[in-house]
Design a protein around this motif. Structure first.
Motif, mmCIF file in Angstrom:
data_model
loop_
_atom_site.group_PDB
_atom_site.id
_atom_site.type_symbol
_atom_site.label_atom_id
_atom_site.label_comp_id
_atom_site.label_asym_id
_atom_site.label_seq_id
_atom_site.Cartn_x
_atom_site.Cartn_y
_atom_site.Cartn_z
ATOM 1 N N ILE A 48 61.338 54.567 32.736
ATOM 2 C CA ILE A 48 62.197 53.283 32.345
ATOM 3 C C ILE A 48 63.263 53.254 32.862
ATOM 4 C CG2 ILE A 48 62.750 52.430 29.796
ATOM 5 C CD1 ILE A 48 59.659 53.502 28.463
ATOM 6 N N ASP A 49 64.185 54.278 32.676
ATOM 7 C CA ASP A 49 65.104 54.661 33.467
ATOM 8 C C ASP A 49 65.655 55.959 33.966
ATOM 9 O OD1 ASP A 49 68.205 54.374 33.545
ATOM 10 O OD2 ASP A 49 68.361 56.468 31.415
ATOM 11 N N TYR A 50 65.788 55.581 34.730
ATOM 12 C CA TYR A 50 66.186 57.004 36.094
ATOM 13 C C TYR A 50 67.843 57.193 36.483
ATOM 14 C CZ TYR A 50 65.801 58.979 40.296
ATOM 15 O OH TYR A 50 65.841 60.786 41.335
ATOM 16 N N PRO A 51 68.618 57.593 35.239
ATOM 17 C CA PRO A 51 70.112 58.004 35.776
ATOM 18 C C PRO A 51 70.741 58.467 37.138
ATOM 19 C CG PRO A 51 69.101 59.175 33.602
ATOM 20 C CD PRO A 51 68.060 58.881 34.762
ATOM 21 N N ARG A 73 71.611 45.813 43.282
ATOM 22 C CA ARG A 73 70.136 46.198 44.574
ATOM 23 C C ARG A 73 68.976 45.981 43.353
ATOM 24 N NH1 ARG A 73 70.178 51.165 44.302
ATOM 25 N NH2 ARG A 73 68.483 51.620 42.806
ATOM 26 N N LEU A 74 67.961 45.201 43.470
ATOM 27 C CA LEU A 74 66.769 45.018 42.240
ATOM 28 C C LEU A 74 65.549 45.652 42.890
ATOM 29 C CD1 LEU A 74 67.624 40.626 41.207
ATOM 30 C CD2 LEU A 74 67.610 43.066 40.027
ATOM 31 N N GLU A 75 64.841 45.803 42.312
ATOM 32 C CA GLU A 75 63.198 46.753 42.210
ATOM 33 C C GLU A 75 62.932 45.991 41.974
ATOM 34 O OE1 GLU A 75 63.661 49.669 44.568
ATOM 35 O OE2 GLU A 75 65.589 49.543 44.876
ATOM 36 N N CYS A 83 63.055 54.684 44.962
ATOM 37 C CA CYS A 83 61.934 53.320 44.954
ATOM 38 C C CYS A 83 61.487 54.829 42.806
ATOM 39 C CB CYS A 83 60.764 53.647 44.843
ATOM 40 S SG CYS A 83 59.541 52.873 44.942
ATOM 41 N N PRO A 84 61.776 54.029 42.313
ATOM 42 C CA PRO A 84 61.154 54.685 41.071
ATOM 43 C C PRO A 84 59.473 54.525 41.140
ATOM 44 C CG PRO A 84 62.613 52.786 40.125
ATOM 45 C CD PRO A 84 62.052 52.597 41.624
#
Length: 218
Positions: free
Chosen positions: A203-206, A18-20, A125-126
């Protein structure tokens, strides 16, 4: 709206296929954004607008899957009322499970389920974590645990439901150049420590996504 433009890409932490991607325009007290999500099962495109204090004005989402298409227009007016318009075509099954209807359930709306909600939250969605982070100033320093009500949009169904969430933050790490924001969803019994940059962008969403590319232009 004028402001810095950020182009950001993430790869799925839960699903490396998956690419966002999103283009986010940041002003002093609001943002708008355009984004896409691509997976092996469906493709999502969306647009987001907020008003002052980063309060959601409108979210438009379209999902294109194998054998189905769904669209949602979700809006919040100046009086805090949430409304939705939705369409669906094709099969209503995903991975052998029946999909819920897109949009706000009329019974939930009548019961005031979205009273107090300022933000939308689009699944996977971040970007939609950015609004409460900026409103709290959680990208700049320590913040005590604060509760929010969100209009949560499920994927790929585009069903909208009430979500109660908690945000808090530790002091900003000057050396590392990022802040750590603790996010908890009481509705889904989920907690993660999000790393965010000075603009409040993830930046990072575990367990969800990690950034692989970013670019800024004035």
């Amino acid at each position: 709206m004028r402001g810095a433009v950020r182009q950001v890409e993430w790869v799925g932490d839960d699903d490396p296929e998956r690419l966002e991607a999103a283009t986010i325009t940041l002003a002093a007290d609001r943002l708008d954004a355009l984004g896409t999500s691509r997976s092996t099962d469906y493709v999502t495109s969306w647009s987001l607008e907020t008003g002052p204090d980063w309060v959601t004005s409108r979210l438009d989402v379209a999902v294109f899957g194998r054998g189905f298409t769904r669209r949602l227009a979700l809006a919040r007016d100046a009086h805090g009322r949430w409304t939705s318009e939705a369409t669906q075509e094709g099969i209503g099954v995903y991975h052998d499970e029946e999909l819920a209807d897109p949009g706000i359930d009329a019974r939930e709306a009548a019961d005031g389920a979205f009273d107090g909600a300022l933000d939308c939250d689009l699944a996977l969605c971040p970007v939609t974590n950015t609004m409460p982070i900026l409103r709290l100033g959680a990208h700049r320093g320590a913040v005590a645990e604060t509760r929010f009500v969100m209009a949560w949009v499920a994927l790929p169904s585009l069903a909208v439901s009430r979500s109660e969430q908690l945000y808090s933050a530790t002091p900003y790490d000057e050396e590392a150049g990022h802040a750590v924001v603790r996010y908890s969803s009481e509705s889904r019994d989920f907690t993660a420590d999000l790393t965010v940059d000075p603009d409040g962008i993830v930046i990072d969403y575990p367990q969800l996504a990690r950034r692989i590319r970013t670019r800024t232009r004035a």
